[in-house]
Motif scaffolding. Structure first.
Motif, PDB file in Angstrom:
ATOM      1  N   LEU A 173       0.832  -1.207   0.000  1.00 29.71           N
ATOM      2  CA  LEU A 173       0.000   0.000   0.000  1.00 29.71           C
ATOM      3  C   LEU A 173       0.862   1.250   0.000  1.00 29.71           C
ATOM      4  CD1 LEU A 173      -2.884  -0.854   2.500  1.00 29.71           C
ATOM      5  CD2 LEU A 173      -3.093  -0.461   0.054  1.00 29.71           C
ATOM      6  N   ASP A 174       1.943   1.221   0.787  1.00 32.87           N
ATOM      7  CA  ASP A 174       2.830   2.385   0.843  1.00 32.87           C
ATOM      8  C   ASP A 174       3.616   2.568  -0.456  1.00 32.87           C
ATOM      9  OD1 ASP A 174       2.285   3.246   3.522  1.00 32.87           O
ATOM     10  OD2 ASP A 174       3.349   1.468   4.216  1.00 32.87           O
ATOM     11  N   ARG A 175       3.706   1.517  -1.262  1.00 34.90           N
ATOM     12  CA  ARG A 175       4.459   1.613  -2.514  1.00 34.90           C
ATOM     13  C   ARG A 175       3.651   2.237  -3.647  1.00 34.90           C
ATOM     14  NH1 ARG A 175       8.643  -2.004  -3.159  1.00 34.90           N
ATOM     15  NH2 ARG A 175       9.124  -0.703  -4.963  1.00 34.90           N
ATOM     16  N   LEU A 176       2.319   2.174  -3.558  1.00 33.63           N
ATOM     17  CA  LEU A 176       1.480   2.663  -4.660  1.00 33.63           C
ATOM     18  C   LEU A 176       1.277   4.175  -4.542  1.00 33.63           C
ATOM     19  CD1 LEU A 176      -1.161  -0.205  -4.740  1.00 33.63           C
ATOM     20  CD2 LEU A 176       0.906   0.033  -6.120  1.00 33.63           C
ATOM     21  N   VAL A 177       2.382   4.910  -4.619  1.00 27.22           N
ATOM     22  CA  VAL A 177       2.347   6.349  -4.355  1.00 27.22           C
ATOM     23  C   VAL A 177       1.667   7.139  -5.464  1.00 27.22           C
ATOM     24  CG1 VAL A 177       4.352   6.339  -2.851  1.00 27.22           C
ATOM     25  CG2 VAL A 177       4.685   6.546  -5.321  1.00 27.22           C
TER      26      VAL A 177
ATOM     27  N   VAL B  29      -1.933  -0.245 -14.972  1.00 29.23           N
ATOM     28  CA  VAL B  29      -0.624  -0.878 -15.184  1.00 29.23           C
ATOM     29  C   VAL B  29       0.487   0.168 -15.141  1.00 29.23           C
ATOM     30  CG1 VAL B  29       0.830  -2.063 -16.877  1.00 29.23           C
ATOM     31  CG2 VAL B  29      -1.503  -2.870 -16.471  1.00 29.23           C
ATOM     32  N   VAL B  30       0.305   1.267 -15.860  1.00 27.32           N
ATOM     33  CA  VAL B  30       1.317   2.334 -15.880  1.00 27.32           C
ATOM     34  C   VAL B  30       1.507   2.911 -14.480  1.00 27.32           C
ATOM     35  CG1 VAL B  30       1.815   4.665 -16.717  1.00 27.32           C
ATOM     36  CG2 VAL B  30       0.946   2.945 -18.298  1.00 27.32           C
ATOM     37  N   THR B  31       0.406   3.133 -13.765  1.00 29.20           N
ATOM     38  CA  THR B  31       0.474   3.704 -12.418  1.00 29.20           C
ATOM     39  C   THR B  31       1.242   2.793 -11.468  1.00 29.20           C
ATOM     40  OG1 THR B  31      -1.651   4.835 -12.704  1.00 29.20           O
ATOM     41  CG2 THR B  31      -0.907   4.474 -10.460  1.00 29.20           C
TER      42      THR B  31
ATOM     43  N   ALA C  78       5.013   2.591 -12.458  1.00 26.20           N
ATOM     44  CA  ALA C  78       5.701   3.833 -12.095  1.00 26.20           C
ATOM     45  C   ALA C  78       5.915   3.924 -10.585  1.00 26.20           C
ATOM     46  CB  ALA C  78       4.896   5.037 -12.586  1.00 26.20           C
ATOM     47  N   SER C  79       4.916   3.496  -9.804  1.00 24.33           N
ATOM     48  CA  SER C  79       5.030   3.542  -8.341  1.00 24.33           C
ATOM     49  C   SER C  79       6.143   2.631  -7.837  1.00 24.33           C
ATOM     50  CB  SER C  79       3.705   3.130  -7.694  1.00 24.33           C
ATOM     51  OG  SER C  79       2.676   4.049  -7.982  1.00 24.33           O
ATOM     52  N   LEU C  80       6.260   1.461  -8.470  1.00 21.20           N
ATOM     53  CA  LEU C  80       7.205   0.454  -7.981  1.00 21.20           C
ATOM     54  C   LEU C  80       8.628   0.655  -8.482  1.00 21.20           C
ATOM     55  CD1 LEU C  80       5.019  -2.780  -8.264  1.00 21.20           C
ATOM     56  CD2 LEU C  80       5.407  -1.345  -6.256  1.00 21.20           C
ATOM     57  N   THR C  81       8.792   1.364  -9.604  1.00 22.15           N
ATOM     58  CA  THR C  81      10.120   1.442 -10.226  1.00 22.15           C
ATOM     59  C   THR C  81      10.759   2.821 -10.194  1.00 22.15           C
ATOM     60  OG1 THR C  81       9.134   1.828 -12.428  1.00 22.15           O
ATOM     61  CG2 THR C  81       9.568  -0.465 -11.795  1.00 22.15           C
ATOM     62  N   SER C  82       9.993   3.888 -10.108  1.00 25.70           N
ATOM     63  CA  SER C  82      10.585   5.228 -10.177  1.00 25.70           C
ATOM     64  C   SER C  82      11.338   5.541  -8.885  1.00 25.70           C
ATOM     65  CB  SER C  82       9.510   6.283 -10.420  1.00 25.70           C
ATOM     66  OG  SER C  82       8.726   6.475  -9.263  1.00 25.70           O
TER      67      SER C  82
ATOM     68  N   ARG D  60       9.987   5.090  -5.015  1.00 24.27           N
ATOM     69  CA  ARG D  60      10.651   4.297  -3.972  1.00 24.27           C
ATOM     70  C   ARG D  60      10.929   5.138  -2.733  1.00 24.27           C
ATOM     71  NH1 ARG D  60      13.451   2.002  -8.425  1.00 24.27           N
ATOM     72  NH2 ARG D  60      15.246   3.364  -8.080  1.00 24.27           N
ATOM     73  N   ALA D  61      11.337   6.404  -2.957  1.00 24.36           N
ATOM     74  CA  ALA D  61      11.633   7.289  -1.826  1.00 24.36           C
ATOM     75  C   ALA D  61      10.374   7.574  -1.017  1.00 24.36           C
ATOM     76  CB  ALA D  61      12.236   8.602  -2.338  1.00 24.36           C
ATOM     77  N   LEU D  62       9.306   7.937  -1.687  1.00 31.23           N
ATOM     78  CA  LEU D  62       8.062   8.258  -0.993  1.00 31.23           C
ATOM     79  C   LEU D  62       7.502   7.052  -0.252  1.00 31.23           C
ATOM     80  CD1 LEU D  62       6.267  10.478  -3.676  1.00 31.23           C
ATOM     81  CD2 LEU D  62       7.175  11.232  -1.478  1.00 31.23           C
ATOM     82  N   SER D  63       7.555   5.886  -0.902  1.00 28.69           N
ATOM     83  CA  SER D  63       6.995   4.692  -0.266  1.00 28.69           C
ATOM     84  C   SER D  63       7.813   4.282   0.956  1.00 28.69           C
ATOM     85  CB  SER D  63       6.920   3.538  -1.272  1.00 28.69           C
ATOM     86  OG  SER D  63       8.214   3.151  -1.695  1.00 28.69           O
ATOM     87  N   ALA D  64       9.153   4.426   0.871  1.00 28.45           N
ATOM     88  CA  ALA D  64       9.994   4.083   2.017  1.00 28.45           C
ATOM     89  C   ALA D  64       9.748   5.030   3.180  1.00 28.45           C
ATOM     90  CB  ALA D  64      11.471   4.126   1.603  1.00 28.45           C
ATOM     91  N   ILE D  65       9.565   6.322   2.890  1.00 28.98           N
ATOM     92  CA  ILE D  65       9.296   7.308   3.952  1.00 28.98           C
ATOM     93  C   ILE D  65       7.953   7.013   4.604  1.00 28.98           C
ATOM     94  CG2 ILE D  65       8.750   9.738   4.350  1.00 28.98           C
ATOM     95  CD1 ILE D  65      10.880  10.388   2.193  1.00 28.98           C
ATOM     96  N   ARG D  66       6.925   6.774   3.778  1.00 23.77           N
ATOM     97  CA  ARG D  66       5.597   6.458   4.327  1.00 23.77           C
ATOM     98  C   ARG D  66       5.636   5.206   5.192  1.00 23.77           C
ATOM     99  NH1 ARG D  66       1.226   6.857  -0.585  1.00 23.77           N
ATOM    100  NH2 ARG D  66       1.154   9.124  -0.823  1.00 23.77           N
ATOM    101  N   GLY D  67       6.259   4.163   4.646  1.00 25.65           N
ATOM    102  CA  GLY D  67       6.300   2.890   5.357  1.00 25.65           C
ATOM    103  C   GLY D  67       7.073   2.986   6.662  1.00 25.65           C
ATOM    104  N   ALA D  68       8.229   3.675   6.620  1.00 28.42           N
ATOM    105  CA  ALA D  68       9.046   3.806   7.828  1.00 28.42           C
ATOM    106  C   ALA D  68       8.309   4.582   8.909  1.00 28.42           C
ATOM    107  CB  ALA D  68      10.363   4.506   7.482  1.00 28.42           C
ATOM    108  N   ARG D  69       7.604   5.651   8.514  1.00 27.42           N
ATOM    109  CA  ARG D  69       6.854   6.439   9.496  1.00 27.42           C
ATOM    110  C   ARG D  69       5.762   5.581  10.155  1.00 27.42           C
ATOM    111  NH1 ARG D  69       6.549  11.644  10.494  1.00 27.42           N
ATOM    112  NH2 ARG D  69       7.709  12.226   8.626  1.00 27.42           N
TER     113      ARG D  69
END
Length: 390
Positions: free
Chosen positions: A247-251, A306-308, A311-315, A319-328
């Protein structure tokens, strides 16, 4: 295609049976679903929805089958986005991990009942007033615009109904297992479990305001609207635990949904123009415009999702946004001693946080500098976790 009454009754009975099965065999005893359990049951529910869709395709024809799959995919995507808000609400109420699936199942049941009412009302409006398509189209365009403004999924969990309940009734600040009521000094009191269910239910009503117009933009067949909505909600509880980390990865999901809702909104308005009977538009005559076929809408919906997701998983930014969300989120969960009494769950949360830390350290210098300046409180939160764990 007119659907026989016995088919309606059979379908409703089957959907109700699946819900009862979940209540009796899955959430009666509070527990944290394992990844294997969540994977198996998510696959089963998706499989049931697809098999049902194939049945609609065979017995209802290509048009009806295409409409079902377009509606189901759209509603499933919207449901996944709704999980973000459920996550925020349950975090705000500090729902123990063991009890989260019961809250989710209540939310799903309430959503199914509420949306059935909205579907019946929407069908009656469309049948009686053709201009309803204009209204639905505008609702979707406004919703799409709001999604583009911000990708935040924050939500005010302490909504009006919850505030009223706290003011009128005697409530507690702590949970008593999964009980809705408890006794404090001999007085009956509401627990946060009941309040969070009220918050989830109230939020579901808001979700229906974009969900129902969206699917009516793809089909006017009430049976297809109902079944696509129902099967998109069934299995959502298992999906929550399966893609918890994802969920945190689908930014960028909100941007993809904005495009989808905008597309359907335009489709609805074009259809409204084609069926127009408003006297101040073209003198009440229909407007000769291009109508978007359902198969094209299905193709666009799948392509955008598919594009969304890719892009969420590879850009790098994704990756930065998902890691920040998940860590918080995981740092807050670990520090909240009321989050779970399960030692294994606390270790799982800590391992997730460690993995997210590795991602943060591996970020390009640009993103690491932003992290130091804008997320200082997050870094301090992570240090607290390490001190407590040590």
């Amino acid at each position: 295609m007119d659907v026989p009454t016995w088919v309606w009754f059979g379908t409703i009975a089957a959907i109700a049976g699946l819900l009862v099965f979940d209540y009796v065999f899955h959430v009666r005893k509070a527990h944290i679903p394992t990844l294997r359990e969540a994977s198996i049951w998510s696959a089963i529910y998706v499989g049931v929805a697809i098999v049902f869709g194939i049945g609609v395709l065979v017995f209802g024809g290509r048009q009806m089958g295409t409409e079902y799959f377009a509606g189901w995919v759209t509603e499933k995507a919207l449901s996944v986005d709704n999980l973000f808000v459920f996550l925020v609400i349950m975090g705000s109420f500090k729902v123990p991990r063991e009890d989260q699936q019961k809250v989710l199942l209540f939310g799903i049941t309430f959503a199914l009942v509420a949306r059935s009412v909205f579907i019946a009302a929407g069908a009656a409006l469309i049948t009686t007033f053709a201009w309803t398509f204009y209204l639905f189209g505008l609702i979707l365009l406004v919703t799409a615009g709001n999604l583009l403004k911000s990708d935040d999924h924050d939500d005010d969990a302490d909504n009006v109904v919850v505030r009223i309940a706290r003011r009128i009734f005697h409530t507690t600040d702590y949970y008593d297992g999964d009980k809705l009521f408890t006794r404090v000094n001999g007085r009956r009191a509401l627990t946060p479990m009941l309040l969070v269910m009220v918050a989830i239910g109230g939020t579901d009503l808001l979700f229906a305001l974009d969900s129902i117009p969206a699917i009516f933009g793809l089909t006017e067949n009430v049976y297809v609207v109902f079944t696509a909505t129902a099967f998109s909600l069934l299995g959502l509880r298992q999906l929550y635990f399966l893609i918890d980390g994802l969920l945190d990865r689908l930014v960028y999901l909100s941007y993809g949904l904005a495009v989808i809702l905008g597309w359907i909104g335009v489709k609805l308005i074009l259809h409204a123009l084609h069926e127009n009977n408003l006297p101040f538009i073209n003198n009440g005559e229909h407007v000769d415009v291009v109508e978007i076929p359902t198969w094209l809408s299905l193709a666009v919906i799948v392509a955008v999702l598919v594009v969304t997701i890719v892009a969420s998983l590879t850009s790098p930014k994704g990756r930065a946004l998902s890691a920040i969300r998940g860590a918080r989120r995981h740092a807050a969960d670990y520090l909240d001693l009321g989050y779970t009494a399960d030692a294994g769950e606390r270790e799982r949360v800590y391992a997730k946080l460690r993995a997210e830390e590795k991602v943060l350290r591996a970020l390009p210098e640009k993103y690491r500098n932003e992290l130091r300046t804008e997320e200082k409180d997050l870094l301090e939160l992570i240090q607290q976790v390490h001190r407590q764990h040590g």
